[in-house]
Design a protein around this motif. Structure first.
Motif, PDB file in Angstrom:
ATOM      1  N   GLY A   1       7.846  -9.416 -14.717  1.00 41.68           N
ATOM      2  CA  GLY A   1       7.062 -10.602 -14.376  1.00 41.68           C
ATOM      3  C   GLY A   1       6.155 -10.355 -13.183  1.00 41.68           C
ATOM      4  N   THR A   2       6.651  -9.583 -12.232  1.00 39.26           N
ATOM      5  CA  THR A   2       5.869  -9.258 -11.044  1.00 39.26           C
ATOM      6  C   THR A   2       4.643  -8.432 -11.409  1.00 39.26           C
ATOM      7  OG1 THR A   2       7.819  -9.361  -9.636  1.00 39.26           O
ATOM      8  CG2 THR A   2       5.943  -8.083  -8.813  1.00 39.26           C
ATOM      9  N   ILE A   3       4.818  -7.448 -12.285  1.00 38.63           N
ATOM     10  CA  ILE A   3       3.679  -6.624 -12.721  1.00 38.63           C
ATOM     11  C   ILE A   3       2.624  -7.496 -13.406  1.00 38.63           C
ATOM     12  CG2 ILE A   3       2.966  -4.767 -14.299  1.00 38.63           C
ATOM     13  CD1 ILE A   3       4.489  -3.670 -11.907  1.00 38.63           C
ATOM     14  N   VAL A   4       3.065  -8.388 -14.291  1.00 38.57           N
ATOM     15  CA  VAL A   4       2.134  -9.271 -14.997  1.00 38.57           C
ATOM     16  C   VAL A   4       1.423 -10.199 -14.009  1.00 38.57           C
ATOM     17  CG1 VAL A   4       1.955 -11.139 -16.698  1.00 38.57           C
ATOM     18  CG2 VAL A   4       3.383  -9.144 -17.175  1.00 38.57           C
ATOM     19  N   ARG A   5       2.174 -10.746 -13.068  1.00 37.99           N
ATOM     20  CA  ARG A   5       1.591 -11.651 -12.070  1.00 37.99           C
ATOM     21  C   ARG A   5       0.563 -10.917 -11.206  1.00 37.99           C
ATOM     22  NH1 ARG A   5       5.026 -14.313  -7.329  1.00 37.99           N
ATOM     23  NH2 ARG A   5       6.283 -12.552  -7.935  1.00 37.99           N
ATOM     24  N   LEU A   6       0.872  -9.689 -10.809  1.00 36.32           N
ATOM     25  CA  LEU A   6      -0.070  -8.912 -10.007  1.00 36.32           C
ATOM     26  C   LEU A   6      -1.318  -8.551 -10.801  1.00 36.32           C
ATOM     27  CD1 LEU A   6       2.345  -6.593  -8.022  1.00 36.32           C
ATOM     28  CD2 LEU A   6       0.985  -8.507  -7.134  1.00 36.32           C
ATOM     29  N   TYR A   7      -1.127  -8.240 -12.074  1.00 35.03           N
ATOM     30  CA  TYR A   7      -2.267  -7.945 -12.936  1.00 35.03           C
ATOM     31  C   TYR A   7      -3.215  -9.142 -12.995  1.00 35.03           C
ATOM     32  CZ  TYR A   7      -4.931  -7.487 -17.242  1.00 35.03           C
ATOM     33  OH  TYR A   7      -5.939  -7.465 -18.153  1.00 35.03           O
TER      34      TYR A   7
ATOM     35  N   CYS B   1      -8.976  -4.290 -10.220  1.00 33.47           N
ATOM     36  CA  CYS B   1      -8.380  -3.753 -11.433  1.00 33.47           C
ATOM     37  C   CYS B   1      -7.026  -3.154 -11.049  1.00 33.47           C
ATOM     38  CB  CYS B   1      -9.284  -2.675 -12.015  1.00 33.47           C
ATOM     39  SG  CYS B   1      -8.613  -1.838 -13.459  1.00 33.47           S
ATOM     40  N   LEU B   2      -5.960  -3.581 -11.695  1.00 32.96           N
ATOM     41  CA  LEU B   2      -4.623  -3.045 -11.450  1.00 32.96           C
ATOM     42  C   LEU B   2      -4.309  -2.032 -12.538  1.00 32.96           C
ATOM     43  CD1 LEU B   2      -1.984  -3.382  -9.711  1.00 32.96           C
ATOM     44  CD2 LEU B   2      -1.171  -4.799 -11.582  1.00 32.96           C
ATOM     45  N   VAL B   3      -3.912  -0.830 -12.122  1.00 34.37           N
ATOM     46  CA  VAL B   3      -3.655   0.262 -13.050  1.00 34.37           C
ATOM     47  C   VAL B   3      -2.254   0.803 -12.809  1.00 34.37           C
ATOM     48  CG1 VAL B   3      -4.432   2.546 -13.785  1.00 34.37           C
ATOM     49  CG2 VAL B   3      -6.094   0.865 -13.016  1.00 34.37           C
ATOM     50  N   LEU B   4      -1.509   1.024 -13.882  1.00 37.14           N
ATOM     51  CA  LEU B   4      -0.185   1.639 -13.789  1.00 37.14           C
ATOM     52  C   LEU B   4      -0.309   3.108 -14.174  1.00 37.14           C
ATOM     53  CD1 LEU B   4       1.966  -1.006 -15.726  1.00 37.14           C
ATOM     54  CD2 LEU B   4       1.474  -0.929 -13.284  1.00 37.14           C
TER      55      LEU B   4
ATOM     56  N   ASP C   1       9.142  -9.528  -4.113  1.00 34.17           N
ATOM     57  CA  ASP C   1       8.194 -10.077  -3.148  1.00 34.17           C
ATOM     58  C   ASP C   1       7.630  -9.013  -2.215  1.00 34.17           C
ATOM     59  OD1 ASP C   1       8.425 -12.575  -4.245  1.00 34.17           O
ATOM     60  OD2 ASP C   1       9.877 -13.307  -2.765  1.00 34.17           O
ATOM     61  N   VAL C   2       8.368  -7.932  -2.018  1.00 32.66           N
ATOM     62  CA  VAL C   2       7.886  -6.823  -1.186  1.00 32.66           C
ATOM     63  C   VAL C   2       6.615  -6.245  -1.815  1.00 32.66           C
ATOM     64  CG1 VAL C   2       8.438  -4.514  -0.325  1.00 32.66           C
ATOM     65  CG2 VAL C   2      10.200  -6.292  -0.336  1.00 32.66           C
ATOM     66  N   LEU C   3       6.669  -5.997  -3.132  1.00 29.61           N
ATOM     67  CA  LEU C   3       5.505  -5.452  -3.844  1.00 29.61           C
ATOM     68  C   LEU C   3       4.380  -6.480  -3.912  1.00 29.61           C
ATOM     69  CD1 LEU C   3       4.216  -3.143  -5.463  1.00 29.61           C
ATOM     70  CD2 LEU C   3       5.283  -4.113  -7.506  1.00 29.61           C
ATOM     71  N   VAL C   4       4.726  -7.729  -4.201  1.00 33.73           N
ATOM     72  CA  VAL C   4       3.707  -8.778  -4.317  1.00 33.73           C
ATOM     73  C   VAL C   4       2.918  -8.914  -3.015  1.00 33.73           C
ATOM     74  CG1 VAL C   4       3.346 -11.270  -4.583  1.00 33.73           C
ATOM     75  CG2 VAL C   4       4.889 -10.064  -6.127  1.00 33.73           C
ATOM     76  N   SER C   5       3.604  -8.987  -1.902  1.00 35.48           N
ATOM     77  CA  SER C   5       2.890  -9.174  -0.630  1.00 35.48           C
ATOM     78  C   SER C   5       2.008  -7.975  -0.301  1.00 35.48           C
ATOM     79  CB  SER C   5       3.872  -9.458   0.505  1.00 35.48           C
ATOM     80  OG  SER C   5       4.731  -8.369   0.712  1.00 35.48           O
ATOM     81  N   LYS C   6       2.485  -6.777  -0.596  1.00 33.65           N
ATOM     82  CA  LYS C   6       1.700  -5.570  -0.306  1.00 33.65           C
ATOM     83  C   LYS C   6       0.447  -5.509  -1.176  1.00 33.65           C
ATOM     84  CE  LYS C   6       3.099  -2.583   2.028  1.00 33.65           C
ATOM     85  NZ  LYS C   6       2.944  -2.324   3.456  1.00 33.65           N
ATOM     86  N   VAL C   7       0.592  -5.760  -2.476  1.00 33.09           N
ATOM     87  CA  VAL C   7      -0.548  -5.657  -3.397  1.00 33.09           C
ATOM     88  C   VAL C   7      -1.526  -6.808  -3.196  1.00 33.09           C
ATOM     89  CG1 VAL C   7      -1.237  -5.662  -5.823  1.00 33.09           C
ATOM     90  CG2 VAL C   7       0.706  -4.268  -5.075  1.00 33.09           C
ATOM     91  N   LYS C   8      -1.032  -8.019  -3.011  1.00 33.37           N
ATOM     92  CA  LYS C   8      -1.945  -9.156  -2.831  1.00 33.37           C
ATOM     93  C   LYS C   8      -2.799  -8.992  -1.578  1.00 33.37           C
ATOM     94  CE  LYS C   8      -0.209 -12.757  -5.701  1.00 33.37           C
ATOM     95  NZ  LYS C   8       0.020 -14.191  -5.825  1.00 33.37           N
TER      96      LYS C   8
ATOM     97  N   LEU D   1      -0.831   1.456  -9.209  1.00 36.92           N
ATOM     98  CA  LEU D   1       0.609   1.448  -8.968  1.00 36.92           C
ATOM     99  C   LEU D   1       1.171   2.739  -9.550  1.00 36.92           C
ATOM    100  CD1 LEU D   1       1.831  -2.183  -9.787  1.00 36.92           C
ATOM    101  CD2 LEU D   1       1.266  -1.180  -7.575  1.00 36.92           C
ATOM    102  N   ASP D   2       1.593   3.630  -8.690  1.00 36.18           N
ATOM    103  CA  ASP D   2       2.187   4.903  -9.102  1.00 36.18           C
ATOM    104  C   ASP D   2       3.687   4.693  -9.220  1.00 36.18           C
ATOM    105  OD1 ASP D   2       3.179   7.455  -9.431  1.00 36.18           O
ATOM    106  OD2 ASP D   2       1.899   8.349  -7.893  1.00 36.18           O
ATOM    107  N   LEU D   3       4.185   4.722 -10.460  1.00 34.36           N
ATOM    108  CA  LEU D   3       5.586   4.421 -10.729  1.00 34.36           C
ATOM    109  C   LEU D   3       6.425   5.681 -10.937  1.00 34.36           C
ATOM    110  CD1 LEU D   3       5.067   1.360 -13.125  1.00 34.36           C
ATOM    111  CD2 LEU D   3       5.209   1.409 -10.624  1.00 34.36           C
ATOM    112  N   THR D   4       5.961   6.817 -10.435  1.00 30.75           N
ATOM    113  CA  THR D   4       6.672   8.078 -10.602  1.00 30.75           C
ATOM    114  C   THR D   4       8.129   7.974 -10.175  1.00 30.75           C
ATOM    115  OG1 THR D   4       4.650   9.328 -10.225  1.00 30.75           O
ATOM    116  CG2 THR D   4       6.721  10.522  -9.963  1.00 30.75           C
TER     117      THR D   4
END
Length: 117
Positions: free
Chosen positions: A67-73, A82-85, A35-42, A53-56
């Motif tokens: 599931g969170t990545i798919v939901r954010l996408y 546009c959401l980019v990994l 939910d931390v990521l979801v709230s920030k990205v939304k 999303l820089d996943l380094t």
């Protein structure tokens, strides 16, 4: 899980440049912290055309993280963003490959941005 414990599992840094926002993820994207990521990205979606999303520094991801990545996408796409990994580590890339999400999410790059490994 207490908020302080959740914050120690996943930390985020947001950098903005025009209509592009880069969210650097550090730690683990697992049950209890998604939910931390979801709230920030939304919060970025209405005003940001491209969210990177820089996943380094993402060390671990579980099924909730996937599931969170798919939901954010889906949220980004429906919101006109546009959401980019980028910078997927070998373990995260393998997890996305095993679940066939790597091929599903490659159309995130329709606008000329590529997923970098």
């Amino acid at each position: 899980m207490p908020d302080s414990a959740a914050a120690s599992l996943l930390t985020l840094e947001v950098e903005r440049a025009g209509d592009v926002a880069t969210v650097k993820c550090h730690g683990k994207l697992v049950l209890g912290v998604c939910d931390v990521l979801v709230s920030k990205v939304k919060a970025l979606i209405p005003d940001t055309k491209r969210i990177v999303l820089d996943l380094t520094d993402l060390k671990q991801m579980d099924s909730m993280g996937l599931g969170t990545i798919v939901r954010l996408y889906a949220s980004a796409k429906s919101g006109g963003s546009c959401l980019v990994l980028v910078n997927l580590g070998p373990r995260i890339r393998q997890l996305l490959g095993i679940t066939n999400l790597l091929s599903v999410l490659t159309d995130m790059c329709e606008q000329g941005v590529t997923i970098r490994f």
